[in-house]
Scaffold this motif. Structure first.
Motif, short mmCIF file in Angstrom:
data_model
loop_
_atom_site.label_atom_id
_atom_site.label_comp_id
_atom_site.label_asym_id
_atom_site.label_seq_id
_atom_site.Cartn_x
_atom_site.Cartn_y
_atom_site.Cartn_z
N ASP A 16 0.83 -1.22 0.00
CA ASP A 16 0.00 0.00 0.00
C ASP A 16 0.86 1.26 0.00
OD1 ASP A 16 1.01 -0.22 2.54
OD2 ASP A 16 -0.86 0.27 3.57
N VAL A 18 2.15 4.61 -1.23
CA VAL A 18 1.43 5.62 -2.00
C VAL A 18 2.31 6.19 -3.11
CG1 VAL A 18 -0.03 6.23 -0.05
CG2 VAL A 18 2.10 7.48 -0.42
N ILE A 24 2.16 14.27 0.93
CA ILE A 24 1.31 13.40 1.76
C ILE A 24 0.70 14.24 2.87
CG2 ILE A 24 1.29 11.47 3.36
CD1 ILE A 24 3.57 10.23 1.78
N ARG A 92 6.63 5.05 2.68
CA ARG A 92 5.41 5.72 2.18
C ARG A 92 4.18 4.80 2.25
NH1 ARG A 92 6.65 10.44 -0.91
NH2 ARG A 92 4.62 10.32 -1.95
N ARG A 93 4.19 3.87 3.20
CA ARG A 93 3.07 2.92 3.33
C ARG A 93 1.88 3.61 4.00
NH1 ARG A 93 5.81 -1.88 6.41
NH2 ARG A 93 7.16 -0.18 7.09
N ARG A 94 0.75 3.56 3.36
CA ARG A 94 -0.45 4.27 3.80
C ARG A 94 -0.86 3.86 5.21
NH1 ARG A 94 -4.65 6.86 1.10
NH2 ARG A 94 -3.67 6.29 -0.89
N GLN A 95 -1.06 2.55 5.42
CA GLN A 95 -1.56 2.10 6.72
C GLN A 95 -0.56 2.39 7.84
OE1 GLN A 95 -3.13 -1.92 6.73
NE2 GLN A 95 -3.85 -1.74 4.63
N LEU A 132 -5.30 9.51 4.86
CA LEU A 132 -4.14 9.98 4.10
C LEU A 132 -4.61 10.41 2.71
CD1 LEU A 132 -0.65 8.31 3.86
CD2 LEU A 132 -1.83 9.05 1.79
#
Length: 335
Positions: A16, A18, A24, A92-95, A132
């Motif tokens: 995930d 982004v 961000i 840069r992982r969303r979660q 996000l």
């Protein structure tokens, strides 16, 4: 991680990360905070203690774990954190980013509750949600922040008028809401003026919200550096690694962004700008040193020239005096 035959379950995890080269924005909102504020007796229309525990502590805590967060903006029960477009923090992982920001914000909020509300016990834990959003350009990001600040002004003007009607005229909540239905900003200001309130005199923290930036951007002792006395070395280690500057200013118009041009630059551009600044400062110092050196040598030459002229003048004067003495003495008497 140890190898085992069960490790295959990791294949079910989705990537995930982004999109790259986009700003961000991590936005945190209070969950059902109207009820929370009522149950804990927040001052209406604005409780500065509640604004400060969110902005000065909880938001500060998030900025400690997000080194590429260049600016944060908050008002009411929400906060937005902006990360540089080229950040690689946590892949840069969303979660990962959302969960870390929300958990840190919530934990710090509860950690400092007793400091800001010493007479009010925390009846139940507050909750916050997060999201996000990616913004591909400086302009769109600025429009997002402008939208949040305009929302701050609109909501604060309404809430100030709404609660003033209740507190000063004795209206009920439903009567106050009906009185303000379909009114414009000008009419709300007129109502406040009739109640003896000049909206322009309200504190900027209420009207404009709070802007947090790294203290390294501070100009001429402006704003307030968010510092407090840590109760332990661990508190200082985790919550005071990075100094944060708190401002209550207009971020819609250009002057703010012209004053802090590095806030929206990628990290590589910031490094280049700092390198250029260091070189400029170095050249300036070298020029100052060269000027002092030239001035010193010029002064030495002037002194030396002065001594030479003085000696020549002294010798010439002595010679003239001797000639004059020879001239005036009778013949045979001079030596």
């Amino acid at each position: 991680m140890a190898k085992s035959r069960f490790e295959y379950v990791r294949d079910f995890e989705e990537s995930d990360a982004v999109m790259k080269q986009c700003f961000i924005v991590l936005r945190i909102d209070g969950s059902n905070f109207h009820r929370f504020s009522d149950k804990h007796g927040f001052v209406k229309p604005n409780d500065e203690r509640a604004l400060r525990i969110r902005g000065y502590e909880a938001a500060h805590g998030v900025m400690q774990i997000m080194p590429d967060c260049t600016i944060a903006y908050g008002q009411s029960d929400e906060y937005s954190f902006v990360l540089r477009p080229d950040t690689t923090v946590h892949g840069r992982r969303r979660q990962k980013l959302v969960s870390l920001a929300v958990s840190k914000f919530t934990a710090v909020y509860q950690f400092y509750w007793a400091h800001f509300f010493p007479e009010t016990a925390l009846l139940y834990p507050p909750a916050f949600d997060g999201r996000l959003v990616l913004y591909p350009s400086d302009k769109i990001l600025r429009d997002y922040l402008a939208w949040r600040q305009v929302d701050c002004h609109i909501n604060n003007l309404y809430n100030t008028t709404f609660h003033s009607l209740i507190q000063k005229q004795g209206l009920t909540a439903s009567e106050s809401e009906k009185r303000l239905s379909k009114t414009l900003s000008k009419e709300k200001n007129e109502i406040l003026f009739q109640l003896g309130i000049n909206y322009n005199d309200e504190k900027d923290i209420f009207k404009k919200g709070s802007v947090l930036i790294g203290a390294e951007n501070r100009k001429e002792n402006e704003g307030e550096i968010d510092l407090w006395e840590a109760q332990s070395s661990e508190e200082s280690k985790h919550l005071q690694k990075r100094q944060v500057l708190v401002l209550h200013v207009d971020i819609i118009k250009d002057p703010f962004w012209q004053r802090y041009p590095n806030l929206l630059l990628p990290l590589e551009e910031v490094k280049k700008a700092r390198k250029r600044q260091v070189q400029t400062d170095c050249n300036k110092k070298n020029n100052e040193y060269l000027f002092i050196l030239v001035f010193y040598h010029a002064l030495v030459f002037v002194i030396l020239d002065f001594n030479i002229i003085r000696n020549l003048y002294g010798n010439l004067k002595h010679k003239n005096e001797r000639t004059l003495c020879i001239t005036v003495l009778p013949r045979g008497k001079h030596t």
